[in-house]
Scaffold this motif. Structure first.
Motif, PDB file in Angstrom:
ATOM      1  N   ALA A  46       0.809  -1.225   0.000  1.00  0.00           N
ATOM      2  CA  ALA A  46       0.000   0.000   0.000  1.00  0.00           C
ATOM      3  C   ALA A  46       0.838   1.269   0.000  1.00  0.00           C
ATOM      4  CB  ALA A  46      -0.955  -0.008   1.201  1.00  0.00           C
ATOM      5  N   PHE A  47       1.924   1.294   0.759  1.00  0.00           N
ATOM      6  CA  PHE A  47       2.750   2.498   0.809  1.00  0.00           C
ATOM      7  C   PHE A  47       3.699   2.625  -0.382  1.00  0.00           C
ATOM      8  CE2 PHE A  47       1.049   3.101   4.948  1.00  0.00           C
ATOM      9  CZ  PHE A  47       1.267   4.439   5.260  1.00  0.00           C
ATOM     10  N   PRO A  48       4.353   1.556  -0.817  1.00  0.00           N
ATOM     11  CA  PRO A  48       5.276   1.711  -1.955  1.00  0.00           C
ATOM     12  C   PRO A  48       4.612   2.114  -3.259  1.00  0.00           C
ATOM     13  CG  PRO A  48       5.743  -0.314  -0.750  1.00  0.00           C
ATOM     14  CD  PRO A  48       4.464   0.210  -0.216  1.00  0.00           C
ATOM     15  N   VAL A  49       3.359   1.716  -3.486  1.00  0.00           N
ATOM     16  CA  VAL A  49       2.713   2.067  -4.756  1.00  0.00           C
ATOM     17  C   VAL A  49       2.642   3.580  -4.939  1.00  0.00           C
ATOM     18  CG1 VAL A  49       0.569   2.003  -6.072  1.00  0.00           C
ATOM     19  CG2 VAL A  49       1.426  -0.084  -5.030  1.00  0.00           C
ATOM     20  N   PRO A  50       1.984   4.338  -4.050  1.00  0.00           N
ATOM     21  CA  PRO A  50       1.849   5.778  -4.310  1.00  0.00           C
ATOM     22  C   PRO A  50       3.149   6.562  -4.200  1.00  0.00           C
ATOM     23  CG  PRO A  50       0.863   5.208  -2.205  1.00  0.00           C
ATOM     24  CD  PRO A  50       1.198   3.922  -2.869  1.00  0.00           C
ATOM     25  N   ILE A  51       4.064   6.179  -3.283  1.00  0.00           N
ATOM     26  CA  ILE A  51       5.302   6.960  -3.181  1.00  0.00           C
ATOM     27  C   ILE A  51       6.151   6.765  -4.432  1.00  0.00           C
ATOM     28  CG2 ILE A  51       6.653   5.180  -1.982  1.00  0.00           C
ATOM     29  CD1 ILE A  51       6.829   9.018  -1.485  1.00  0.00           C
ATOM     30  N   THR A  52       6.150   5.555  -4.990  1.00  0.00           N
ATOM     31  CA  THR A  52       6.892   5.318  -6.232  1.00  0.00           C
ATOM     32  C   THR A  52       6.281   6.099  -7.380  1.00  0.00           C
ATOM     33  OG1 THR A  52       7.474   3.088  -5.479  1.00  0.00           O
ATOM     34  CG2 THR A  52       7.732   3.548  -7.828  1.00  0.00           C
ATOM     35  N   VAL A  53       4.956   6.103  -7.456  1.00  0.00           N
ATOM     36  CA  VAL A  53       4.273   6.794  -8.550  1.00  0.00           C
ATOM     37  C   VAL A  53       4.459   8.299  -8.468  1.00  0.00           C
ATOM     38  CG1 VAL A  53       2.007   7.278  -9.557  1.00  0.00           C
ATOM     39  CG2 VAL A  53       2.592   4.947  -8.868  1.00  0.00           C
ATOM     40  N   ILE A  54       4.289   8.884  -7.281  1.00  0.00           N
ATOM     41  CA  ILE A  54       4.411  10.342  -7.179  1.00  0.00           C
ATOM     42  C   ILE A  54       5.851  10.781  -7.412  1.00  0.00           C
ATOM     43  CG2 ILE A  54       4.843  10.559  -4.686  1.00  0.00           C
ATOM     44  CD1 ILE A  54       2.489  12.735  -6.851  1.00  0.00           C
ATOM     45  N   CYS A  55       6.807   9.975  -6.983  1.00  0.00           N
ATOM     46  CA  CYS A  55       8.209  10.307  -7.257  1.00  0.00           C
ATOM     47  C   CYS A  55       8.505  10.193  -8.751  1.00  0.00           C
ATOM     48  CB  CYS A  55       9.134   9.399  -6.457  1.00  0.00           C
ATOM     49  SG  CYS A  55       9.243   9.841  -4.700  1.00  0.00           S
ATOM     50  N   GLU A  56       7.902   9.222  -9.411  1.00  0.00           N
ATOM     51  CA  GLU A  56       8.046   9.095 -10.854  1.00  0.00           C
ATOM     52  C   GLU A  56       7.441  10.316 -11.547  1.00  0.00           C
ATOM     53  OE1 GLU A  56       9.380   6.883 -14.203  1.00  0.00           O
ATOM     54  OE2 GLU A  56       9.619   6.462 -12.056  1.00  0.00           O
ATOM     55  N   LEU A  57       6.284  10.751 -11.085  1.00  0.00           N
ATOM     56  CA  LEU A  57       5.615  11.915 -11.663  1.00  0.00           C
ATOM     57  C   LEU A  57       6.469  13.171 -11.503  1.00  0.00           C
ATOM     58  CD1 LEU A  57       2.921  13.061 -12.895  1.00  0.00           C
ATOM     59  CD2 LEU A  57       2.231  13.520 -10.537  1.00  0.00           C
ATOM     60  N   LEU A  58       7.074  13.332 -10.334  1.00  0.00           N
ATOM     61  CA  LEU A  58       7.889  14.522 -10.065  1.00  0.00           C
ATOM     62  C   LEU A  58       9.293  14.424 -10.640  1.00  0.00           C
ATOM     63  CD1 LEU A  58       6.905  15.229  -6.347  1.00  0.00           C
ATOM     64  CD2 LEU A  58       6.181  16.506  -8.367  1.00  0.00           C
ATOM     65  N   GLY A  59       9.733  13.219 -10.966  1.00  0.00           N
ATOM     66  CA  GLY A  59      11.077  13.051 -11.485  1.00  0.00           C
ATOM     67  C   GLY A  59      12.128  12.916 -10.411  1.00  0.00           C
ATOM     68  N   VAL A  60      11.761  12.338  -9.255  1.00  0.00           N
ATOM     69  CA  VAL A  60      12.718  12.093  -8.181  1.00  0.00           C
ATOM     70  C   VAL A  60      13.494  10.817  -8.502  1.00  0.00           C
ATOM     71  CG1 VAL A  60      13.004  11.592  -5.722  1.00  0.00           C
ATOM     72  CG2 VAL A  60      11.231  13.202  -6.474  1.00  0.00           C
ATOM     73  N   PRO A  61      14.839  10.872  -8.566  1.00  0.00           N
ATOM     74  CA  PRO A  61      15.625   9.676  -8.876  1.00  0.00           C
ATOM     75  C   PRO A  61      15.348   8.546  -7.881  1.00  0.00           C
ATOM     76  CG  PRO A  61      16.989  11.642  -8.999  1.00  0.00           C
ATOM     77  CD  PRO A  61      15.685  12.067  -8.408  1.00  0.00           C
ATOM     78  N   PRO A  62      15.313   7.301  -8.343  1.00  0.00           N
ATOM     79  CA  PRO A  62      14.976   6.172  -7.463  1.00  0.00           C
ATOM     80  C   PRO A  62      15.845   6.083  -6.216  1.00  0.00           C
ATOM     81  CG  PRO A  62      14.933   5.472  -9.754  1.00  0.00           C
ATOM     82  CD  PRO A  62      15.461   6.876  -9.757  1.00  0.00           C
TER      83      PRO A  62
END
Length: 413
Positions: free
Chosen positions: A145-161
């Motif tokens: 539940a937590f990794p899904v949205p944080i990964t997606v929003i970071c992808e949207l913003l362009g935060v490096p993995p």
């Protein structure tokens, strides 16, 4: 018109029993004191609104301001100057400034950009489910539940993995609520670190722009009416913060209520067309945002027959409003086939000019996460009795979510 009722203390909203099931308390308040004064630990007079029509009206009332820091010295003293730099965004503004900031973000945070994330969201969901153990209990909150949205929003913003775990740790500290000295010092340090991080990230985006949302906003900075430097930093923080925990808790709440109500799960499994209305019902029934962010009265305001004096804070319980029997038939029943399960019926994503900008993204993440989870593991079960679920305890009822969600994905039956 009434001006006083027996006050509710913030502590009463934070007991383990209340956090586990706040709905009976809210039901009582809707009946006896729908606009009720509170005595919170920060000392500012606060009024709690619990009925649907009152909440809907309050969310759109221009006399209830969102510009907390610009107008309230007391609020600044309580929450500190460090948070001001992260709150210079559309969530904490009114009028022309709010319209300008929202329009700028909305011009880049388009349905097309959100829909373009579908393959990425699906890949994230599949990868996380691949990693979960299937025959032994797994806590779906940290595992899924937590990794899904944080990964997606970071992808949207362009935060490096490689930078995302640190960012998540800082946002977790900022999201916590408390009033002790040590807590405030830790929170202030996290806020300063977040401001410094996004400042540096934006500078990198200017030099090497990508296809992400933050690059687009940074490139638009020099245009007339564009975001100031601090507005851009604060907007990046808002998008990351608002797009993370709210959706994570919503996914957790949804899984829990489906498993606690297996007939509703079977209905969706038998008719995939029910998933989207089911998501709206889940947001109504037990959404992750318990109370809207604070507003304050710029003048005396009458709501539900009660006078809210100028300068008072207003806390609007979305959770209570969405269980109001004057609006919803049998509101305490979770029913995916409920007539009128439309996006406009509940207040889970707010109302009016501050309606949640990220609602389409949250709905897409919910749709893909739940469809994939229940499609791959149709027989998953809670690892313990539903009545013994542990709900998050917090000194302020902002979020509504589970503290843990142990399940067995494939019990082998």
């Amino acid at each position: 018109m009434t001006t006083t009722q027996d006050p509710v203390t913030a502590a009463e909203q934070c007991t383990a029993d209340f956090r586990r099931n706040p709905h009976p308390v809210y039901a009582s308040l809707r009946d006896t004191a729908p606009v009720c004064p509170m005595k919170p630990p920060h000392g500012i007079d606060t009024y709690l609104i619990t009925r649907y029509e009152d909440a809907r009206a309050a969310l759109s009332d221009p006399r209830l301001s969102k510009d907390m820091y610009g107008a309230m010295d007391a609020y600044r003293r309580i929450f500190g100057d460090s948070s001001v730099s992260l709150d210079d965004n559309m969530l904490n503004s009114d009028g022309p400034k709010h319209l300008r900031l929202r329009k700028l973000v909305n011009s880049e945070f388009t349905p097309r950009r959100v829909e373009a994330l579908r393959p990425k969201i699906q890949a994230v969901v599949d990868e996380l489910l691949d990693a979960c153990p299937t025959r032994e209990p797994v806590d779906l909150l940290p595992a899924f539940a937590f990794p899904v949205p944080i990964t997606v929003i970071c992808e949207l913003l362009g935060v490096p993995p490689e930078e995302r775990p640190h960012l998540q740790d800082l946002s977790t500290i900022v999201a916590q609520t408390g009033f002790g000295k040590e807590f405030k010092q830790a929170q202030q340090k996290a806020e300063e670190d977040l401001h410094a991080y996004f400042t540096q990230l934006i500078a990198r985006k200017r030099e090497h722009p990508g296809e992400d949302l933050l690059s687009a906003l940074a490139q638009a900075q020099g245009k007339d009416g564009g975001l100031t430097e601090n507005e851009l930093v604060s907007t990046a923080f808002l998008l990351m913060f608002a797009g993370h925990k709210t959706t994570a808790y919503l996914i957790g709440n949804a899984v829990y209520h489906f498993l606690a109500n297996p007939a509703q799960l079977r209905a969706v499994q038998g008719d995939p067309e029910l998933m989207n209305p089911a998501i709206e019902e889940l947001v109504r029934f037990d959404g992750s945002v318990e109370s809207a962010t604070f507003r304050f009265a710029t003048e005396d305001v009458e709501i539900g027959g009660t006078r809210i004096p100028k300068g008072a804070l207003v806390q609007i319980s979305l959770l209570s409003a969405n269980r109001d029997p004057l609006k919803f038939d049998s509101p305490d029943e979770f029913d995916v086939t409920r007539p009128g399960n439309a996006q406009s019926a509940h207040l889970g994503f707010g109302q009016g000019s501050h309606y949640c900008l990220g609602a389409p993204l949250a709905r897409l993440e919910m749709q893909l996460a739940l469809t994939s989870l229940f499609g791959r593991f149709p027989n998953l079960v809670l690892a313990g009795p539903a009545a013994e679920a542990k709900w998050m305890e917090t000194p302020f009822p902002a979020f509504r979510g589970l503290a843990e969600l142990p399940v067995v994905l494939d019990p082998g039956r």
